[in-house]
Design an enzyme around this catalytic site. Structure first.
Site, PDB file in Angstrom:
ATOM      1  N   THR A 128       0.797  -1.237   0.000  1.00 35.81           N
ATOM      2  CA  THR A 128       0.000   0.000   0.000  1.00 35.81           C
ATOM      3  C   THR A 128       0.825   1.282   0.000  1.00 35.81           C
ATOM      4  O   THR A 128       1.925   1.333   0.574  1.00 35.81           O
ATOM      5  CB  THR A 128      -0.920   0.013   1.248  1.00 35.81           C
ATOM      6  OG1 THR A 128      -1.436   1.339   1.437  1.00 35.81           O
ATOM      7  CG2 THR A 128      -0.181  -0.369   2.522  1.00 35.81           C
ATOM      8  N   GLU A 130       0.196   3.613   1.787  1.00 37.08           N
ATOM      9  CA  GLU A 130       0.301   4.059   3.192  1.00 37.08           C
ATOM     10  C   GLU A 130       1.722   3.868   3.729  1.00 37.08           C
ATOM     11  O   GLU A 130       2.094   4.487   4.720  1.00 37.08           O
ATOM     12  CB  GLU A 130      -0.695   3.296   4.064  1.00 37.08           C
ATOM     13  CG  GLU A 130      -2.133   3.707   3.865  1.00 37.08           C
ATOM     14  CD  GLU A 130      -2.449   5.102   4.386  1.00 37.08           C
ATOM     15  OE1 GLU A 130      -2.142   5.389   5.545  1.00 37.08           O
ATOM     16  OE2 GLU A 130      -2.991   5.900   3.609  1.00 37.08           O
ATOM     17  N   TYR A 152      -1.783   0.486  10.943  1.00 36.63           N
ATOM     18  CA  TYR A 152      -2.029  -0.262   9.694  1.00 36.63           C
ATOM     19  C   TYR A 152      -0.781  -0.240   8.819  1.00 36.63           C
ATOM     20  O   TYR A 152      -0.319  -1.278   8.332  1.00 36.63           O
ATOM     21  CB  TYR A 152      -3.223   0.368   8.961  1.00 36.63           C
ATOM     22  CG  TYR A 152      -3.390  -0.079   7.514  1.00 36.63           C
ATOM     23  CD1 TYR A 152      -4.009  -1.285   7.204  1.00 36.63           C
ATOM     24  CD2 TYR A 152      -2.930   0.720   6.458  1.00 36.63           C
ATOM     25  CE1 TYR A 152      -4.169  -1.691   5.879  1.00 36.63           C
ATOM     26  CE2 TYR A 152      -3.085   0.316   5.138  1.00 36.63           C
ATOM     27  CZ  TYR A 152      -3.703  -0.885   4.855  1.00 36.63           C
ATOM     28  OH  TYR A 152      -3.855  -1.277   3.542  1.00 36.63           O
ATOM     29  N   LYS A 156       1.670  -3.249   7.549  1.00 39.73           N
ATOM     30  CA  LYS A 156       1.865  -3.515   6.109  1.00 39.73           C
ATOM     31  C   LYS A 156       3.355  -3.420   5.733  1.00 39.73           C
ATOM     32  O   LYS A 156       3.791  -4.065   4.788  1.00 39.73           O
ATOM     33  CB  LYS A 156       1.042  -2.533   5.276  1.00 39.73           C
ATOM     34  CG  LYS A 156      -0.451  -2.873   5.217  1.00 39.73           C
ATOM     35  CD  LYS A 156      -0.706  -4.024   4.243  1.00 39.73           C
ATOM     36  CE  LYS A 156      -2.186  -4.296   4.053  1.00 39.73           C
ATOM     37  NZ  LYS A 156      -2.471  -5.356   3.074  1.00 39.73           N
TER      38      LYS A 156
HETATM   39  P1  NAP Z   1     -11.533  -4.852   1.929  1.00 42.39           P
HETATM   40  O1  NAP Z   1     -12.680  -4.581   1.010  1.00 42.39           O
HETATM   41  O2  NAP Z   1     -11.542  -4.289   3.295  1.00 42.39           O
HETATM   42  O3  NAP Z   1     -11.385  -6.457   2.027  1.00 42.39           O
HETATM   43  C1  NAP Z   1     -10.566  -7.058   2.995  1.00 42.39           C
HETATM   44  C2  NAP Z   1     -10.727  -8.551   2.900  1.00 42.39           C
HETATM   45  O4  NAP Z   1      -9.894  -9.182   3.898  1.00 42.39           O
HETATM   46  C3  NAP Z   1     -12.164  -9.045   3.160  1.00 42.39           C
HETATM   47  O5  NAP Z   1     -12.445 -10.121   2.297  1.00 42.39           O
HETATM   48  C4  NAP Z   1     -12.071  -9.554   4.602  1.00 42.39           C
HETATM   49  O6  NAP Z   1     -13.011 -10.558   4.913  1.00 42.39           O
HETATM   50  C5  NAP Z   1     -10.681 -10.143   4.584  1.00 42.39           C
HETATM   51  N1  NAP Z   1     -10.157 -10.392   5.927  1.00 42.39           N
HETATM   52  C6  NAP Z   1      -9.958  -9.495   6.927  1.00 42.39           C
HETATM   53  N2  NAP Z   1      -9.474 -10.105   8.028  1.00 42.39           N
HETATM   54  C7  NAP Z   1      -9.364 -11.420   7.713  1.00 42.39           C
HETATM   55  C8  NAP Z   1      -8.934 -12.577   8.421  1.00 42.39           C
HETATM   56  N3  NAP Z   1      -8.518 -12.499   9.686  1.00 42.39           N
HETATM   57  N4  NAP Z   1      -8.941 -13.770   7.780  1.00 42.39           N
HETATM   58  C9  NAP Z   1      -9.385 -13.870   6.504  1.00 42.39           C
HETATM   59  N5  NAP Z   1      -9.808 -12.818   5.786  1.00 42.39           N
HETATM   60  C10 NAP Z   1      -9.805 -11.613   6.383  1.00 42.39           C
HETATM   61  O7  NAP Z   1     -10.161  -4.401   1.250  1.00 42.39           O
HETATM   62  P2  NAP Z   1      -9.832  -4.043  -0.277  1.00 42.39           P
HETATM   63  O8  NAP Z   1     -10.087  -2.607  -0.493  1.00 42.39           O
HETATM   64  O9  NAP Z   1     -10.430  -5.058  -1.159  1.00 42.39           O
HETATM   65  O10 NAP Z   1      -8.244  -4.202  -0.261  1.00 42.39           O
HETATM   66  C11 NAP Z   1      -7.623  -5.467  -0.513  1.00 42.39           C
HETATM   67  C12 NAP Z   1      -6.214  -5.448   0.041  1.00 42.39           C
HETATM   68  O11 NAP Z   1      -5.460  -4.401  -0.589  1.00 42.39           O
HETATM   69  C13 NAP Z   1      -6.101  -5.190   1.529  1.00 42.39           C
HETATM   70  O12 NAP Z   1      -5.000  -5.952   1.999  1.00 42.39           O
HETATM   71  C14 NAP Z   1      -5.782  -3.702   1.633  1.00 42.39           C
HETATM   72  O13 NAP Z   1      -5.068  -3.448   2.819  1.00 42.39           O
HETATM   73  C15 NAP Z   1      -4.921  -3.528   0.398  1.00 42.39           C
HETATM   74  N6  NAP Z   1      -4.952  -2.193  -0.215  1.00 42.39           N
HETATM   75  C16 NAP Z   1      -6.141  -1.625  -0.560  1.00 42.39           C
HETATM   76  C17 NAP Z   1      -6.144  -0.395  -1.212  1.00 42.39           C
HETATM   77  C18 NAP Z   1      -7.422   0.275  -1.617  1.00 42.39           C
HETATM   78  O14 NAP Z   1      -7.389   1.474  -1.911  1.00 42.39           O
HETATM   79  N7  NAP Z   1      -8.536  -0.451  -1.704  1.00 42.39           N
HETATM   80  C19 NAP Z   1      -4.926   0.252  -1.500  1.00 42.39           C
HETATM   81  C20 NAP Z   1      -3.728  -0.390  -1.141  1.00 42.39           C
HETATM   82  C21 NAP Z   1      -3.753  -1.613  -0.512  1.00 42.39           C
HETATM   83  P3  NAP Z   1     -14.469 -10.189   5.523  1.00 42.39           P
HETATM   84  O15 NAP Z   1     -15.335  -9.839   4.331  1.00 42.39           O
HETATM   85  O16 NAP Z   1     -14.857 -11.448   6.202  1.00 42.39           O
HETATM   86  O17 NAP Z   1     -14.278  -9.028   6.452  1.00 42.39           O
HETATM   87  N1  GDD Z   2     -12.621   7.135   6.118  1.00 45.15           N
HETATM   88  C1  GDD Z   2     -12.735   8.469   6.200  1.00 45.15           C
HETATM   89  N2  GDD Z   2     -13.899   8.998   6.676  1.00 45.15           N
HETATM   90  N3  GDD Z   2     -11.710   9.243   5.795  1.00 45.15           N
HETATM   91  C2  GDD Z   2     -11.870  10.585   5.838  1.00 45.15           C
HETATM   92  C3  GDD Z   2     -13.046  11.177   6.304  1.00 45.15           C
HETATM   93  C4  GDD Z   2     -14.102  10.350   6.761  1.00 45.15           C
HETATM   94  O1  GDD Z   2     -15.150  10.802   7.190  1.00 45.15           O
HETATM   95  N4  GDD Z   2     -12.902  12.518   6.198  1.00 45.15           N
HETATM   96  C5  GDD Z   2     -11.702  12.764   5.700  1.00 45.15           C
HETATM   97  N5  GDD Z   2     -11.056  11.595   5.479  1.00 45.15           N
HETATM   98  C6  GDD Z   2      -9.678  11.463   4.980  1.00 45.15           C
HETATM   99  C7  GDD Z   2      -8.797  10.564   5.827  1.00 45.15           C
HETATM  100  O2  GDD Z   2      -8.282  11.282   6.959  1.00 45.15           O
HETATM  101  C8  GDD Z   2      -7.710  10.209   4.818  1.00 45.15           C
HETATM  102  O3  GDD Z   2      -6.694  11.219   4.806  1.00 45.15           O
HETATM  103  C9  GDD Z   2      -8.449  10.214   3.480  1.00 45.15           C
HETATM  104  O4  GDD Z   2      -9.713  10.857   3.714  1.00 45.15           O
HETATM  105  C10 GDD Z   2      -8.709   8.831   2.889  1.00 45.15           C
HETATM  106  O5  GDD Z   2      -9.282   8.010   3.886  1.00 45.15           O
HETATM  107  P1  GDD Z   2      -9.881   6.549   3.549  1.00 45.15           P
HETATM  108  O6  GDD Z   2     -10.856   6.638   2.449  1.00 45.15           O
HETATM  109  O7  GDD Z   2     -10.327   5.960   4.838  1.00 45.15           O
HETATM  110  O8  GDD Z   2      -8.642   5.761   2.954  1.00 45.15           O
HETATM  111  P2  GDD Z   2      -7.111   5.670   3.415  1.00 45.15           P
HETATM  112  O9  GDD Z   2      -6.307   6.442   2.418  1.00 45.15           O
HETATM  113  O10 GDD Z   2      -6.927   5.992   4.839  1.00 45.15           O
HETATM  114  O11 GDD Z   2      -6.812   4.107   3.263  1.00 45.15           O
HETATM  115  C11 GDD Z   2      -7.216   3.404   2.079  1.00 45.15           C
HETATM  116  O12 GDD Z   2      -6.201   3.503   1.101  1.00 45.15           O
HETATM  117  C12 GDD Z   2      -4.943   2.904   1.457  1.00 45.15           C
HETATM  118  C13 GDD Z   2      -3.984   3.134   0.294  1.00 45.15           C
HETATM  119  O13 GDD Z   2      -3.421   4.408   0.385  1.00 45.15           O
HETATM  120  C14 GDD Z   2      -7.465   1.946   2.493  1.00 45.15           C
HETATM  121  O14 GDD Z   2      -8.043   1.271   1.388  1.00 45.15           O
HETATM  122  C15 GDD Z   2      -6.183   1.241   2.870  1.00 45.15           C
HETATM  123  O15 GDD Z   2      -6.441  -0.158   3.060  1.00 45.15           O
HETATM  124  C16 GDD Z   2      -5.166   1.433   1.740  1.00 45.15           C
HETATM  125  O16 GDD Z   2      -3.947   0.799   2.069  1.00 45.15           O
END
Ligand code: NAP
Ligand code: GDD
Length: 366
Positions: A128, A130, A152, A156
């Protein structure tokens, strides 16, 4: 013989799109699900029952379940997407986050070694942006130093380094995709983009008065999840195991996302005030169906959504992915992404409202 893929996190946003993508490529897809009191499998419900899609109970916190499953499935490729993926939640549940997001990666690597698959099974690790956290340069690339800024991100970071370590120590084909934020109609409802698109839809339809957000100045490089899962696969098809930054190379503030989302819901916003006192106020509405009027405060700031440390300037440099994977970071623009999310949520909110109204009419819900 069809290739066999094992996906952890199959019920998540990315897991669902990746399953569709790999099934389309002719893979046999196995996914890990975990037991919960409510079966929440909405994102993959349409795949269940299809011949090449299989679900198994296991947990990232349970080594034995992972060892047994990897032995049973004998995967050619593992996509480790499972995580406690919410940054703000990681401040409240840091130990659980470390167990799943850090040690969980080690458990997958060891499950592969225990089953003697280290020479045949490739592993993709969902890393990520992050990791860059309190950023040391803008934009961020594969060579930018890491400075994680939440429990987090620290978890990671362990995942990133243990993947690198096993690659070098045991000559395993394991890689990290350093993905910047990617969103979609399937995004979890507490991430900021989806929270905004759902609220804009509800406010436009008179079902919510105000949306409360945290840091409006935060900058993100937002892409479309459906485009990003292709990269996960491309990374594992690359000749050599390497890590890649996956991003669009364009950044916007949370405020800009909200302005555009409300616009697609038929509400033009103007912003007034600063910091905790900033408000998004209705300036104009389009069409006679929108249920708010000029002067209504529809966005406000709540300190509840501030984080103890916040990552505020993410912008990725996808040059390596473009050059070596042939991936196009611009196939869905920011504008298209916001529009498709709002369109989806306008329909979802209408549907839910109609269903609820029908139930109430029949006296089913009191
Ligand atoms: P998500 O929608 O939150 O999905 C997370 C998945 O992990 C769900 O299927 C959840 O299962 C499963 N999980 C959580 N704890 C578990 C456990 N103890 N054992 C087995 N499964 C478990 O996340 P996403 O947005 O698809 O992201 C996928 C991956 O990419 C994550 O690792 C996230 O950190 C990483 N990532 C995401 C982004 C982004 O912007 N989306 C960016 C960078 C990296 P349940 O449905 O049962 O909760
Ligand atoms: N969730 C949330 N809710 N975020 C808010 C809000 C709110 O009401 N208001 C402002 N934000 C700001 C957060 O402080 C952060 O700076 C930004 O919006 C994005 O927040 P999120 O959408 O929660 O995502 P994230 O960037 O913290 O994390 C997501 O992206 C990562 C990759 O950069 C997640 O998907 C992580 O799993 C992933 O690694």
């Amino acid at each position: 013989m069809a290739k066999v893929a094992l996906i952890t996190g199959v019920t998540g946003q990315d897991g669902s799109y990746l399953s569709e993508f790999l099934l389309g490529k002719g893979y046999e897809v196995h996914g890990i699900i975990r037991r919960s009191s409510v079966d929440y499998r909405e994102r993959i419900a349409h795949l269940e029952g299809t011949p090449h899609f299989h679900l198994h109970y296991a947990d990232m916190g349970d080594s034995m379940s992972l060892v047994k499953l990897v032995g049973k499935v004998q995967p050619d490729e593992i996509y480790n997407l499972a995580a406690q993926s919410h940054v703000q939640v990681s401040f409240d549940a840091p130990e659980f986050t470390a167990d799943v997001d850090a040690v969980g990666v080690l458990r997958i690597l060891e499950a592969v070694r225990t089953n003697h698959l280290e020479k045949t099974c490739k592993i993709y690790q969902a890393s990520t942006s992050e990791l860059y956290g309190k950023v040391e340069e803008v934009p961020q690339s594969e060579t930018t130093p890491f400075h994680p800024y939440s429990p987090y991100a620290v978890a990671k970071l362990y995942g990133y380094w243990i993947i690198k370590e096993y690659r070098e120590a045991y000559d395993m084909f394991c890689c990290s995709g350093i993905l910047f934020n990617h969103e979609s109609e399937r995004r979890g409802e507490t991430f900021v983009t989806r929270k905004i698109t759902l609220a804009a839809a509800r406010i436009a339809q008179g079902l919510q008065d105000c949306l409360y957000l945290g840091n409006l100045d935060s900058l993100r490089d937002w892409g479309y999840a459906k485009d990003y899962v292709e990269c996960m696969w491309l990374i594992l098809q690359h000749e050599t195991p390497e890590d890649f930054v996956i991003a669009t190379g364009v950044q916007h503030t949370v405020r800009e996302f909200a302005t555009l989302a409300f616009h697609h819901a038929g509400i033009e916003l103007r912003w007034e005030g600063e910091g905790i006192n900033e408000k998004g106020i209705v300036e104009k509405v389009q069409g006679d169906k929108v249920q708010c009027t000029k002067g209504d405060v529809v966005v406000a700031v709540s300190p509840d959504f501030y984080r103890p440390t916040d990552v505020v300037n993410l912008l990725g440099d996808p040059t390596k992915a473009k050059r070596e994977l042939g991936w196009n970071p611009q196939s869905t623009s920011f504008e298209q992404l916001v529009e498709l999310m709002v369109k989806h949520d306008m329909q979802k909110v209408t549907r839910e409202h109609v269903n609820l109204a029908e139930f109430l009419e029949k006296g089913i819900v009191k």
